[in-house]
Motif scaffolding. Structure first.
Motif, PDB file in Angstrom:
ATOM      1  N   ARG A 139      37.117  82.509  30.366  1.00 34.09           N
ATOM      2  CA  ARG A 139      35.807  82.836  30.961  1.00 34.09           C
ATOM      3  C   ARG A 139      34.864  83.351  29.890  1.00 34.09           C
ATOM      4  O   ARG A 139      35.294  83.860  28.858  1.00 34.09           O
ATOM      5  CB  ARG A 139      35.984  83.823  32.116  1.00 34.09           C
ATOM      6  CG  ARG A 139      36.478  85.188  31.714  1.00 34.09           C
ATOM      7  CD  ARG A 139      36.601  86.079  32.936  1.00 34.09           C
ATOM      8  NE  ARG A 139      36.887  87.456  32.552  1.00 34.09           N
ATOM      9  CZ  ARG A 139      36.864  88.478  33.404  1.00 34.09           C
ATOM     10  NH1 ARG A 139      36.590  88.291  34.679  1.00 34.09           N
ATOM     11  NH2 ARG A 139      37.117  89.704  32.990  1.00 34.09           N
ATOM     12  N   ARG A 140      33.576  83.256  30.183  1.00 32.18           N
ATOM     13  CA  ARG A 140      32.595  83.367  29.100  1.00 32.18           C
ATOM     14  C   ARG A 140      32.255  84.811  28.700  1.00 32.18           C
ATOM     15  O   ARG A 140      32.126  85.690  29.545  1.00 32.18           O
ATOM     16  CB  ARG A 140      31.287  82.664  29.486  1.00 32.18           C
ATOM     17  CG  ARG A 140      31.417  81.177  29.682  1.00 32.18           C
ATOM     18  CD  ARG A 140      30.079  80.495  29.630  1.00 32.18           C
ATOM     19  NE  ARG A 140      29.081  81.148  30.476  1.00 32.18           N
ATOM     20  CZ  ARG A 140      27.813  80.777  30.525  1.00 32.18           C
ATOM     21  NH1 ARG A 140      27.379  79.762  29.781  1.00 32.18           N
ATOM     22  NH2 ARG A 140      26.970  81.398  31.312  1.00 32.18           N
TER      23      ARG A 140
ATOM     24  N   ILE B 184      25.490  88.196  35.056  1.00 31.76           N
ATOM     25  CA  ILE B 184      25.858  88.467  36.454  1.00 31.76           C
ATOM     26  C   ILE B 184      25.446  89.861  36.902  1.00 31.76           C
ATOM     27  O   ILE B 184      25.552  90.186  38.078  1.00 31.76           O
ATOM     28  CB  ILE B 184      27.382  88.269  36.691  1.00 31.76           C
ATOM     29  CG1 ILE B 184      28.203  89.127  35.735  1.00 31.76           C
ATOM     30  CG2 ILE B 184      27.770  86.798  36.583  1.00 31.76           C
ATOM     31  CD1 ILE B 184      29.705  89.052  35.978  1.00 31.76           C
TER      32      ILE B 184
ATOM     33  N   LEU C 122      37.236  74.652  30.688  1.00 32.32           N
ATOM     34  CA  LEU C 122      36.472  75.213  31.803  1.00 32.32           C
ATOM     35  C   LEU C 122      34.976  74.942  31.599  1.00 32.32           C
ATOM     36  O   LEU C 122      34.268  74.541  32.532  1.00 32.32           O
ATOM     37  CB  LEU C 122      36.730  76.727  31.887  1.00 32.32           C
ATOM     38  CG  LEU C 122      36.055  77.491  33.015  1.00 32.32           C
ATOM     39  CD1 LEU C 122      36.569  77.033  34.376  1.00 32.32           C
ATOM     40  CD2 LEU C 122      36.295  79.007  32.858  1.00 32.32           C
TER      41      LEU C 122
ATOM     42  N   GLN D 140      30.499  89.176  41.865  1.00 29.58           N
ATOM     43  CA  GLN D 140      30.165  89.043  40.434  1.00 29.58           C
ATOM     44  C   GLN D 140      31.404  88.634  39.651  1.00 29.58           C
ATOM     45  O   GLN D 140      31.358  87.747  38.795  1.00 29.58           O
ATOM     46  CB  GLN D 140      29.636  90.383  39.894  1.00 29.58           C
ATOM     47  CG  GLN D 140      28.257  90.757  40.423  1.00 29.58           C
ATOM     48  CD  GLN D 140      27.853  92.166  40.038  1.00 29.58           C
ATOM     49  OE1 GLN D 140      28.613  93.114  40.230  1.00 29.58           O
ATOM     50  NE2 GLN D 140      26.654  92.311  39.491  1.00 29.58           N
ATOM     51  N   GLU D 141      32.500  89.289  39.958  1.00 29.10           N
ATOM     52  CA  GLU D 141      33.763  88.990  39.273  1.00 29.10           C
ATOM     53  C   GLU D 141      34.152  87.518  39.497  1.00 29.10           C
ATOM     54  O   GLU D 141      34.563  86.816  38.572  1.00 29.10           O
ATOM     55  CB  GLU D 141      34.848  89.923  39.820  1.00 29.10           C
ATOM     56  CG  GLU D 141      36.126  90.000  39.030  1.00 29.10           C
ATOM     57  CD  GLU D 141      36.001  90.811  37.736  1.00 29.10           C
ATOM     58  OE1 GLU D 141      36.484  90.321  36.716  1.00 29.10           O
ATOM     59  OE2 GLU D 141      35.405  91.921  37.769  1.00 29.10           O
TER      60      GLU D 141
ATOM     61  N   PHE E 283      32.156  84.967  40.228  1.00 38.46           N
ATOM     62  CA  PHE E 283      31.258  84.079  39.471  1.00 38.46           C
ATOM     63  C   PHE E 283      31.693  83.996  38.009  1.00 38.46           C
ATOM     64  O   PHE E 283      31.647  82.931  37.401  1.00 38.46           O
ATOM     65  CB  PHE E 283      29.797  84.570  39.585  1.00 38.46           C
ATOM     66  CG  PHE E 283      29.030  83.936  40.714  1.00 38.46           C
ATOM     67  CD1 PHE E 283      29.417  84.113  42.038  1.00 38.46           C
ATOM     68  CD2 PHE E 283      27.914  83.130  40.468  1.00 38.46           C
ATOM     69  CE1 PHE E 283      28.727  83.518  43.086  1.00 38.46           C
ATOM     70  CE2 PHE E 283      27.212  82.527  41.506  1.00 38.46           C
ATOM     71  CZ  PHE E 283      27.617  82.723  42.811  1.00 38.46           C
ATOM     72  N   TRP E 284      32.108  85.134  37.486  1.00 39.18           N
ATOM     73  CA  TRP E 284      32.539  85.158  36.077  1.00 39.18           C
ATOM     74  C   TRP E 284      33.820  84.342  35.913  1.00 39.18           C
ATOM     75  O   TRP E 284      33.930  83.469  35.053  1.00 39.18           O
ATOM     76  CB  TRP E 284      32.735  86.620  35.652  1.00 39.18           C
ATOM     77  CG  TRP E 284      32.970  86.831  34.190  1.00 39.18           C
ATOM     78  CD1 TRP E 284      32.908  85.908  33.185  1.00 39.18           C
ATOM     79  CD2 TRP E 284      33.289  88.079  33.560  1.00 39.18           C
ATOM     80  NE1 TRP E 284      33.171  86.496  31.979  1.00 39.18           N
ATOM     81  CE2 TRP E 284      33.405  87.824  32.166  1.00 39.18           C
ATOM     82  CE3 TRP E 284      33.490  89.382  34.027  1.00 39.18           C
ATOM     83  CZ2 TRP E 284      33.720  88.835  31.252  1.00 39.18           C
ATOM     84  CZ3 TRP E 284      33.806  90.389  33.104  1.00 39.18           C
ATOM     85  CH2 TRP E 284      33.914  90.109  31.734  1.00 39.18           C
ATOM     86  N   ASN E 285      34.816  84.620  36.754  1.00 41.32           N
ATOM     87  CA  ASN E 285      36.117  83.957  36.617  1.00 41.32           C
ATOM     88  C   ASN E 285      36.035  82.448  36.810  1.00 41.32           C
ATOM     89  O   ASN E 285      36.768  81.691  36.192  1.00 41.32           O
ATOM     90  CB  ASN E 285      37.111  84.526  37.629  1.00 41.32           C
ATOM     91  CG  ASN E 285      37.526  85.939  37.283  1.00 41.32           C
ATOM     92  OD1 ASN E 285      37.480  86.334  36.118  1.00 41.32           O
ATOM     93  ND2 ASN E 285      37.899  86.709  38.289  1.00 41.32           N
ATOM     94  N   GLU E 286      35.158  82.020  37.714  1.00 43.16           N
ATOM     95  CA  GLU E 286      35.124  80.597  38.074  1.00 43.16           C
ATOM     96  C   GLU E 286      34.104  79.808  37.262  1.00 43.16           C
ATOM     97  O   GLU E 286      33.837  78.651  37.542  1.00 43.16           O
ATOM     98  CB  GLU E 286      34.816  80.446  39.575  1.00 43.16           C
ATOM     99  CG  GLU E 286      35.865  81.070  40.491  1.00 43.16           C
ATOM    100  CD  GLU E 286      37.212  80.361  40.405  1.00 43.16           C
ATOM    101  OE1 GLU E 286      37.245  79.164  40.068  1.00 43.16           O
ATOM    102  OE2 GLU E 286      38.235  81.034  40.662  1.00 43.16           O
TER     103      GLU E 286
ATOM    104  N   ASP F  52      28.712  86.087  30.097  1.00 36.13           N
ATOM    105  CA  ASP F  52      28.450  86.284  31.520  1.00 36.13           C
ATOM    106  C   ASP F  52      28.163  87.716  31.978  1.00 36.13           C
ATOM    107  O   ASP F  52      27.373  87.908  32.898  1.00 36.13           O
ATOM    108  CB  ASP F  52      29.609  85.703  32.347  1.00 36.13           C
ATOM    109  CG  ASP F  52      29.568  84.185  32.369  1.00 36.13           C
ATOM    110  OD1 ASP F  52      28.656  83.608  31.741  1.00 36.13           O
ATOM    111  OD2 ASP F  52      30.437  83.567  33.008  1.00 36.13           O
ATOM    112  N   PRO F  53      28.802  88.754  31.413  1.00 33.35           N
ATOM    113  CA  PRO F  53      28.540  90.091  31.955  1.00 33.35           C
ATOM    114  C   PRO F  53      27.055  90.446  32.051  1.00 33.35           C
ATOM    115  O   PRO F  53      26.608  90.999  33.061  1.00 33.35           O
ATOM    116  CB  PRO F  53      29.288  91.010  30.971  1.00 33.35           C
ATOM    117  CG  PRO F  53      30.448  90.180  30.537  1.00 33.35           C
ATOM    118  CD  PRO F  53      29.893  88.774  30.422  1.00 33.35           C
TER     119      PRO F  53
END
Lengths: 775, 156
Positions: free
Chosen positions: A17-18, A25, A662, B90-91, B93-96, A21-22
């Motif tokens: 996972r990127r 999101i 991914l 949020q978690e 969205f990050w994981n997927e 992203d933190p």
């Protein structure tokens, strides 16, 4: 004593996972519109409501008198500012001067005429409403074929007709191909105008610092360094005193691979008023004035033997350029010519491109940029040929593919395909979807009167732009690896990712090479004051050109680390693996972090070695990379309504090695959505007066969640020999592969009705009319 | 001419005098300083500006700030706990990998949260219908659908 080294698990190739992203999101990322500077003013642009008109006068007095308005500028004020730059050139190309504000004439709806600058965005908008422009409307022309007709109004009156250029390319012996042909199939195929619609519109914040004679410009761009070079030239500022920053960029898809009038205009305004100024494009403006994609009318003729062997392909391509050239406008259709043979083993082509001015916003690079049009063309023509010969569309493709032992394969258009196994990809797609069984189901459906279709597209594309001689501004890429004294790693990439995820995939690569944690790596990009010159992000080049640059910079770091390791371990027999140097004799170790500290503390240095631990590489590819794949779509058309239901979508893509599958999937899904958008829904429609009839999300049908099918993704892997990572590029593949698969599927469904071809988008109305016309 | 408004955003009380024409999205972004919600189309059609107002996901680009007087608003900045623990959506969205450029993401997460609150075990079709008021140009939605399904299963 040999030391056993336990290998740390490699990260390249993993679904990780990127890292970016933190911030995204949690709503804490900084896009251009989020930037606020002290004393910042706001600009709103007054734009032409007409497709073609002479400007008889501009009265700014009411706007200028509005409290809060700081300045109003018109075309008369921008003397000394360079015009918008077109970086492409072709023999005999007509290049109209593209001023950043209109002078005596406007050429398309949205053409900037004046700009109002105020302390507040609402006041600036009020002021823009008060600018009075006296227009004398003239006849516009918006359809490229009408623009080429005798007596059409000239978009640019300085030239007698609307031909901006004619570009010819021939390969092989077309006369012989047609003389040998047993069958010739002809078809007119359009690729309609599309509106890129990045979810973040464009925006600029410009900040002139008089004491330094310097300009900082935050702009939503894919090419910060190229933008800096161009803007410095337009504004007459030393290049090293212009800082361009691409902060978080909310999508581009090619539409931000450009330098627009508003960027120089904001620099000009900030310098004039001595304050920072912000301009944020509205969605309506984004539709009207940010480049569109596609805009082709293509006339194809394919020559073949009755056994299905393709002999040659002729193309007359009428490119709707719009009113001006943006950065690459005239070059885009030449990419279509390059890819017109697709994956097929024929050596005769003949292409004529007629670049045509219209009173519309310019076309330019939109995801795929010329290759989707080419692929749609050849894949439709192969299907039409198969229908003519009563052959299965899969069989005719297998028959004509370039074979695995033919690589590197020189094409009739002068390219050199790097590697591939086209048959394997198609076979995998056929097996996945259960093709033979589907054909049986289709036969049964037809007996029931149901319109079921199976559409195949076997696409190829050229990406990883590219060798420098084949690009207008250099095709290499840069990377710097800066190991800090603590052993933390900062990477600078000259690419400018804006969603593609290189902060993650490049960190994976560096973590593997250096044996450090991904958490210890930060990837920076997009700020010309920090990052060495780079070319930017477009043409699926981040990983395939930026990646190798990073790889080689990492090798330099590893070499230097080893030198320090040898010195510190007092041995020549030292290996650097898994984040430490190990003496193969004593088994003693010294960590990467310790070495980084030693390199900066410099109490002792290895022979012929400088202090510090930084490496920069500029890497030039020797060739493009050529991803390929097979997309198959099963659909059913409702006879009563013309509605198309997508039953299955199988995509098998070969993009060489993958750094992060991914992220690859995300690129394929997103590309497929844009490609299906073209096939089924999206269309930038101008009326005869130059009004964009689909200029809002209310009228322009963007793909939404319930409209999209489930895309079943899988891969074959043929590494590219062009770069050390064996990667090819995936940014545009989905867009290129999806469109013809969808259209071929619907046309296959409609075949029993004798409907041969429909142009995109295949709206229910269009399909219903065809069904009822055919009935 | 201005009007006084008072409202709660992410649990914090705000009072300002605002022009009646000030859009709620501009109030949130420029007055309250919460730039996580984005303006994508100004016409309610893209959903980048989606926030929660009195428990309902709304599009803040076509509502005036004065209309939100007295309201309780939650924006993307208010989803994670004060200690920084992410909301399960949020978690997910990050994981997927449910985002690429991230511009539509705050609105997508806000609407996804509502989809699951209204229907704790949605089908994929229901998820897609629930997302239809929000546009994403990057992902093709597939990973967003995965994220919403995963978050729902996790009891988001």
């Amino acid at each position: 004593m040999a030391t056993t080294v336990t290998n740390i698990e490699k990260l390249v190739g993993k679904r990780i996972r990127r890292k970016e992203d933190p911030r995204l999101i949690t709503g804490t990322a900084t896009y251009v519109e989020d930037i606020k500077l002290p004393g910042m003013h706001h600009a709103v642009i007054v734009r032409s409501p007409h497709g073609a008109a002479n400007i008889k006068g501009v009265d700014i007095s009411k706007a200028a008198a509005l409290p809060g308005v700081a300045a109003v500028f018109t075309g008369a004020d921008i003397t000394g500012v360079g015009s918008v730059v077109c970086g492409a050139d072709l023999p005999g190309l007509r290049k109209p001067v593209h001023h950043i504000l209109a002078q005596s004439r406007v050429y398309y709806v949205g053409h900037p005429v004046a700009v109002v600058v105020a302390t507040d965005r609402y006041i600036a908008a009020d002021g823009a409403d008060l600018v009075e422009v006296d227009y004398e409307v003239t006849q516009a022309v918006t359809d490229p074929e009408k623009a080429l007709a005798e007596g059409a109004p000239a978009v640019h009156p300085e030239w007698p007709d609307n031909k901006a250029f004619v570009f010819l390319q021939k390969g092989g012996d077309m006369e012989k191909a047609f003389a040998d042909a047993e069958v010739v199939v002809k078809q007119r195929i359009t690729s309609q105008r599309l509106v890129p619609n990045a979810m973040e519109t464009r925006g600029v914040v410009a900040d002139w610092l008089q004491a330094e004679h310097s300009l900082t410009l935050f702009t939503s761009t894919q090419i910060p360094h190229l933008a800096r070079t161009i803007l410095a030239g337009q504004l007459g500022i030393d290049e090293n005193r212009v800082r361009v920053v691409a902060p978080e960029v909310g999508g581009g898809f090619g539409s931000k691979l450009n330098v627009y009038a508003e960027e120089a205009l904001m620099g000009f305004i900030s310098r004039k008023i001595g304050k920072p100024v912000k301009w944020i494009e509205s969605r309506r403006e984004n539709f009207l004035v940010t480049i569109h994609g596609r805009g082709h009318v293509d006339y194809f003729e394919i020559a073949a033997k009755r056994d299905g062997t393709i002999l040659g392909l002729k193309l007359k391509l009428i490119q709707d350029l719009g009113a001006y050239h943006q950065l690459l406008t005239p070059a885009i259709p030449t990419l279509s010519v390059l890819m017109m043979p697709g994956l097929y083993n024929f050596r005769n082509i003949d292409a004529e491109v007629i670049g045509t001015f219209t009173n519309c916003v310019p076309t330019d690079a939109y995801r795929g940029a010329g290759r989707p049009e080419a692929t749609h063309g050849i894949e439709r023509m192969v299907d039409l040929l198969a229908a003519e010969l009563n052959m299965d569309p899969a069989v005719i493709r297998f028959k004509n593919f370039v074979q695995p032992d033919q690589f590197p394969f020189p094409t009739a258009t002068g390219l050199n395909y790097d590697s591939g196994d086209y048959g394997a990809t198609l076979q995998k797609a056929l097996d996945t979807i259960g093709y033979d069984d589907l054909r049986k189901q289709q036969a049964a459906a037809r007996l029931e009167g149901r319109l079921m279709g199976i559409g195949i597209s076997t696409y190829g594309e050229l990406c990883a732009f590219g060798p420098s001689p084949a690009t207008p501004a250099g095709g290499w890429e840069s990377a710097t690896v800066r190991v800090e004294p603590s052993g933390k790693v900062t990477i600078h990439t000259g690419t400018s990712p804006h969603g593609q995820g290189q902060e993650t995939s490049f960190a994976q690569l560096a973590a593997d090479e250096l044996g450090v944690s991904m958490d210890d790596i930060v990837v920076l990009h997009g700020d010309t004051s920090v990052i060495p010159y780079g070319i930017g992000t477009f043409g699926s080049r981040n990983t395939a050109v930026g990646g190798p640059a990073l790889f080689y910079a990492l090798q330099d770091i590893k070499e230097k680390v080893k030198k320090f390791g040898k010195m510190l371990l007092k041995s020549e027999n030292v290996v650097f693996e898994n984040g430490k140097c190990t003496c193969q004799v004593s088994g003693k170790e010294v960590t990467f972090q310790t070495i980084a500290g030693a390199a900066y503390r410099a109490m002792q240095l290895p022979p012929d070695t400088d202090p510090g631990l930084v490496a920069t590489k500029f890497w030039e590819p020797s060739n493009f990379a050529f991803p390929f794949g097979a997309h198959i779509i099963v659909s059913e058309v409702d006879r009563e309504t013309g509605q198309i239901e997508i039953k299955r979508y199988v995509a098998v893509d070969d993009i060489g090695n993958q750094l992060n599958p991914l992220l690859v999937e995300g690129q394929v899904h997103g590309g497929a959505a844009q490609g299906l958008g073209q096939a089924l829904w999206e269309h930038g429609i101008y009326d005869d007066n130059g009004q964009l009839m689909t200029g809002e999300f209310m009228d322009y049908a963007m793909p939404r969640a319930s409209m999209m099918p489930w895309v079943e993704c899988s891969h074959t892997t043929t590494p590219s020999p062009v770069n050390p990572l064996g990667v090819k590029g995936v940014g545009e593949a989905g867009t290129i592969g999806s469109t013809p698969a969808m259209v071929n599927s619907v046309m296959d469904a409609l075949m029993p009705l004798g409907i041969r071809h429909l142009d995109m988008p295949l709206t229910p109305e269009k399909v219903w009319k065809a069904i009822n016309g055919a009935a | 001419m201005t009007r006084a408004i008072s409202l709660t955003i992410n649990g914090k009380h705000y009072e300002h005098d605002v022009e009646p024409r000030l859009l709620l999205i501009h109030y949130l972004r420029e007055v309250a300083g919460l730039t996580g919600s984005h303006m994508g189309c100004e016409t309610s059609l893209c959903g980048a500006c989606t926030v929660e107002l009195d428990g309902k996901a709304i599009k803040s680009c076509t509502m005036f700030a004065v209309q939100a007087n007295g309201a309780n608003i939650v924006t993307i900045e208010g989803l994670a706990s004060p200690e920084g623990k992410l909301h399960p959506m949020q978690e997910a969205f990050w994981n997927e990998h449910a985002l690429q450029c991230g511009f539509c993401t705050p609105g997508m997460i806000m609407v996804s949260k509502q989809i699951v609150e209204r229907n704790p075990s949605p089908t994929d079709t229901e998820i897609r219908e629930g997302l239809d008021g929000n546009i994403c140009r990057c992902t093709g939605y597939q990973h967003i659908v995965n994220a919403v399904r995963t978050a729902a299963k996790a009891g988001a």
